[in-house]
Scaffold this active site. Structure first.
Site, PDB file in Angstrom:
ATOM      1  N   LYS A  52      28.556  17.228 -18.247  1.00 21.42           N
ATOM      2  CA  LYS A  52      28.616  16.921 -19.683  1.00 21.42           C
ATOM      3  C   LYS A  52      30.063  16.912 -20.177  1.00 21.42           C
ATOM      4  CE  LYS A  52      23.941  18.610 -20.294  1.00 21.42           C
ATOM      5  NZ  LYS A  52      23.066  19.754 -20.554  1.00 21.42           N
ATOM      6  N   GLN A  96      23.031  25.299 -23.174  1.00 18.24           N
ATOM      7  CA  GLN A  96      22.469  24.962 -21.862  1.00 18.24           C
ATOM      8  C   GLN A  96      21.304  25.887 -21.527  1.00 18.24           C
ATOM      9  OE1 GLN A  96      23.350  22.331 -19.824  1.00 18.24           O
ATOM     10  NE2 GLN A  96      21.600  22.959 -18.609  1.00 18.24           N
ATOM     11  N   ASP A 119      20.610  17.675 -28.593  1.00 16.22           N
ATOM     12  CA  ASP A 119      19.595  17.680 -27.531  1.00 16.22           C
ATOM     13  C   ASP A 119      18.260  17.120 -28.018  1.00 16.22           C
ATOM     14  OD1 ASP A 119      20.431  18.460 -24.966  1.00 16.22           O
ATOM     15  OD2 ASP A 119      20.530  20.574 -25.518  1.00 16.22           O
TER      16      ASP A 119
END
Length: 282
Positions: A52, A96, A119
């Site tokens: 990422k 995460q 997300d």
């Protein structure tokens, strides 16, 4: 033999388009920043976070990394998220997953401001998707829609079957296919006569979480097969939920593992970071 859908190539196309958009925003005085939070040192999470950060660097998004120790408490993490919610320079917040056992993932997801939920996991983002309002969409299902569209695979009017009903992939995938005018069925662990259903599918999305479960007996001749799974087989090689060697001779198109859906997830995360600028304006 099936057309192999190249997720690496399509994700690169998307990232190159985003790179131009980010440069244009910078010229207007807007720098896009993504806060990436990792708690602990789970090896797979470290790899994902690294990928990422690389994507941010390539596109021109500033990555603000927060690497917290394994023993971080839920209160400490919530405090950091609150601070980032209030920071106008941060356009997206990514925590995460998975998190250590002392931290409730639902509490963390719900603490992220919906306008920074890149997300697409916040209940408000999911609700907006379900009623057709603009907002962030979970990155993997959004990436699959792009794979289909950019491979000139029509969705409208097609029979679409999603195997799996997770909040991150299965449910939003079904909603996105429905939004594109597909006729959608969701199969799961309690579905009876599952092969009868999957063999009707023009587009079959496997997000079941079991290595190589989907073989040729599940697939209609000429169907498009999208493999969301990622596992290691007995020889420690990467594989998906689909038995590629069995299904490829039957399918019309198929995504490989690796190099199919995986790269698209990160490309769509970057897309959501850029989208955050417009959502904030609107």
């Amino acid at each position: 033999m099936a057309q192999v859908i190249d997720g690496k190539r399509i994700s690169r196309e998307i990232k190159d388009e985003l790179k131009k958009q980010v440069a244009a925003y910078r010229e207007q005085g807007t720098e896009i920043a993504l806060a990436v939070i990792q708690v602990g040192q789970d090896p797979a999470s470290t790899v994902y976070v690294g990928n990422k950060k690389k994507a941010c660097e390539y596109i021109g998004i500033r990555s603000a990394a927060y690497e917290l120790p394994e023993e971080t408490t839920e209160e400490e993490l919530l405090e950091l998220i609150g601070k980032l919610n209030r920071d106008a320079s941060i356009y997206g917040i990514l925590v995460q997953l998975p998190l250590p056992k002392q931290i409730n993932e639902d509490h963390i997801i719900q603490a992220i401001a919906p306008e920074k939920d890149v997300d697409g996991f916040h209940p408000q983002s999911v609700g907006r998707l379900s009623i057709g309002q603009p907002g962030f969409v979970s990155c993997t299902p959004a990436g699959i829609i792009q794979l289909l569209k950019r491979s000139d695979i029509p969705i409208e009017g097609k029979e679409c079957v999603v195997i799996g009903r997770s909040n991150i992939v299965g449910k939003p995938m079904a909603l996105l296919l429905l939004r594109e005018n597909g006729t959608v069925t969701i199969c799961h662990s309690k579905t009876q006569n599952i092969k009868e259903i999957t063999r009707r599918a023009d587009i079959l999305v496997a997000a079941v979480g079991r290595p190589k479960m989907i073989d040729a007996s599940y697939v209609k001749e000429g169907a498009v097969v999208i493999d969301v799974g990622i596992h290691r087989d007995a020889d420690n090689k990467l594989c998906g939920d689909v038995d590629f060697d069995s299904v490829a001779p039957v399918a019309g198109a198929i995504t490989p593992v690796p190099g199919g859906v995986g790269p698209m997830t990160i490309a769509m995360l970057m897309h959501n970071c850029v989208e955050a600028v417009e959502l904030r304006k609107g």
